[in-house]
Design a protein around this motif. Sequence first.
Motif, mmCIF file in Angstrom:
data_model
loop_
_atom_site.group_PDB
_atom_site.id
_atom_site.type_symbol
_atom_site.label_atom_id
_atom_site.label_comp_id
_atom_site.label_asym_id
_atom_site.label_seq_id
_atom_site.Cartn_x
_atom_site.Cartn_y
_atom_site.Cartn_z
ATOM 1 N N LEU A 263 0.831 -1.201 0.000
ATOM 2 C CA LEU A 263 0.000 0.000 0.000
ATOM 3 C C LEU A 263 0.866 1.251 0.000
ATOM 4 C CD1 LEU A 263 -2.854 1.134 0.076
ATOM 5 C CD2 LEU A 263 -2.805 0.970 2.561
ATOM 6 N N LEU A 264 1.999 1.209 0.706
ATOM 7 C CA LEU A 264 2.913 2.346 0.722
ATOM 8 C C LEU A 264 3.531 2.588 -0.640
ATOM 9 C CD1 LEU A 264 4.778 1.761 4.114
ATOM 10 C CD2 LEU A 264 3.015 3.448 3.646
ATOM 11 N N THR A 265 3.944 1.507 -1.300
ATOM 12 C CA THR A 265 4.604 1.679 -2.601
ATOM 13 C C THR A 265 3.629 2.153 -3.667
ATOM 14 O OG1 THR A 265 4.242 -0.680 -3.097
ATOM 15 C CG2 THR A 265 6.333 -0.069 -2.062
ATOM 16 N N ARG A 266 2.342 1.811 -3.518
ATOM 17 C CA ARG A 266 1.344 2.236 -4.509
ATOM 18 C C ARG A 266 0.772 3.611 -4.201
ATOM 19 N NH1 ARG A 266 -0.731 -3.243 -3.854
ATOM 20 N NH2 ARG A 266 -2.354 -2.364 -2.512
ATOM 21 N N ASN A 267 1.033 4.114 -2.995
ATOM 22 C CA ASN A 267 0.405 5.366 -2.579
ATOM 23 C C ASN A 267 1.465 6.287 -1.970
ATOM 24 O OD1 ASN A 267 -1.135 7.418 -1.397
ATOM 25 N ND2 ASN A 267 -2.826 6.034 -0.913
ATOM 26 N N PRO A 268 2.138 7.118 -2.784
ATOM 27 C CA PRO A 268 3.184 8.010 -2.250
ATOM 28 C C PRO A 268 2.670 8.959 -1.177
ATOM 29 C CG PRO A 268 3.265 7.911 -4.659
ATOM 30 C CD PRO A 268 2.005 7.230 -4.247
ATOM 31 N N HIS A 387 -6.448 10.646 6.015
ATOM 32 C CA HIS A 387 -7.812 10.459 5.523
ATOM 33 C C HIS A 387 -7.908 10.758 4.034
ATOM 34 C CE1 HIS A 387 -12.210 10.436 5.570
ATOM 35 N NE2 HIS A 387 -12.176 11.598 4.941
ATOM 36 N N SER A 388 -7.225 11.806 3.591
ATOM 37 C CA SER A 388 -7.309 12.191 2.185
ATOM 38 C C SER A 388 -6.412 11.349 1.282
ATOM 39 C CB SER A 388 -6.941 13.672 2.026
ATOM 40 O OG SER A 388 -5.597 13.899 2.425
ATOM 41 N N ALA A 389 -5.490 10.606 1.875
ATOM 42 C CA ALA A 389 -4.514 9.861 1.075
ATOM 43 C C ALA A 389 -5.019 8.500 0.631
ATOM 44 C CB ALA A 389 -3.205 9.687 1.854
ATOM 45 N N VAL A 390 -6.063 7.966 1.287
ATOM 46 C CA VAL A 390 -6.499 6.596 0.998
ATOM 47 C C VAL A 390 -8.000 6.550 0.749
ATOM 48 C CG1 VAL A 390 -4.646 5.549 2.332
ATOM 49 C CG2 VAL A 390 -6.806 6.073 3.460
ATOM 50 N N GLU A 391 -8.412 5.507 0.018
ATOM 51 C CA GLU A 391 -9.830 5.240 -0.190
ATOM 52 C C GLU A 391 -10.415 4.587 1.066
ATOM 53 O OE1 GLU A 391 -11.353 6.291 -2.802
ATOM 54 O OE2 GLU A 391 -9.557 6.942 -3.878
#
Length: 460
Positions: A263-268, A387-391
């Motif tokens: 999840l970290l690698t897909r979401n900077p 909160h804004s970084a993830v679905e």
Amino acid sequence: MTTTTAAQLPRPMSWALGSGTILQGLNSAVLAVALVSIGADLGTGPATAWIVSALYLSAAVCSPTGGRLADLFGPRRVYLVGLAITLVASVAGPFVPSLEWLVADRFLLGVGTALQFPTAMAIIRREAQRRRTSPASALGVIALCGQTTAALGPAVGGPIVAVWGWEGIFWVNVPMVANAAFWVLRTVPADPPRASVGFVGTLRAIDPVGLVAFVATLATLMLGLLSLETGARWWWFVAAAVGVVVLVLWSARSPQPFLDVRLLTRNPALWRTCVRAMVTFVSFYTIFYGLPQWLEASRGLGPVGAGLLMVPVFGVGVVSTVVATRLGSRVPAHLLLVVGGAAMVAAGALAVWAVTVDSPVWLFVLLGGLLGLPNGFNNIGNQLQLHSAVEQQQAGVASGLYRTSQYVGAALAAVVVAAGVTPGGDDGIHALGAWVGGIGLLLVLLSLAALLVTRRSTAR
């Protein structure tokens, strides 16, 4: 399934769950004013840093693991097992013969106290769904218990150490564990019967390979950082790098990884938020443990006086949390982080340029207030960024990663305190100020850059 916003979970159940979740915060807070007494009795050395970090290291492992065990065996059962482990560690703690044994006992204490929060959340979610009620009031009680413990912990810990010695920080857990167990057994419904998953199924659920890789990575990193004070042992850093590689590769292939680094690698954006939270908590816990030690060893205060002078830090922290929460819906999250970082810079400058062992008490109160101001702004700002970084469907995993980053920051703060905030004259408070101010300046620059990028993208 719909819920009725008017109905809430029973208050006795909420307070029963909260009475156990405060144990981790309490055992963190009271240690801050007991370290000098522990050093006088058991000696000092490299193991001192591990007295602080052992609890956070085990908590970083057991918090996500506790949630999975709750799903397998029932949250009420796991909650009570955590209380039992806490009781064993608390009874054994006063009788340890050395610093090394104290580190082991603190690690066990971290295992026990880490299980209450995730299992309490699982119980609240289950009961709210079963009763078709809102979980809001119960969650508020849990949050209030955490804030109160952080604010009052050092002030409570001071008299405990003054009357019973450092051993008192363990004895105080015994009646609290008994109280929590009594009320949880009385107010929380028993877990429904569950099908046995067996030993193999349990191992798969907790991912022992990922767990061991995470612990090995953090432990070797801390050993390397601690070695910098007396002569760098670079092989520890090499071992930590190997641990990172193993953790990443295993996470990529495991169906249920302990730490989902994918999840970290897909979401900077999530990666940046977790790193920022880790750095922020390095600063927070450097203050949390470094300032009381300096006040006792250099300023000459007893544990009671040092604990009282920590009250402004956490008291202002509670107020700043309320203010930042209200501002969070009106201003960008990065602006909250700019305010928090700027307060860190101001507090660091005051500590470096104005505070000495001979400074009047009012100056320490002012310093404590400035050091407490960033707590609310940084915490709320980071949580809004999370909160804004993830679905929504990733919120649970992301929250676990975020909480783990907090514990990692707390563990690394022990290294900072051991290496750079040693008591002695004015040097200790000046080193603490330099660390806090430097981290604050870095956070201000990064937050301003992110704020400018956001405004430019919005303008387009």
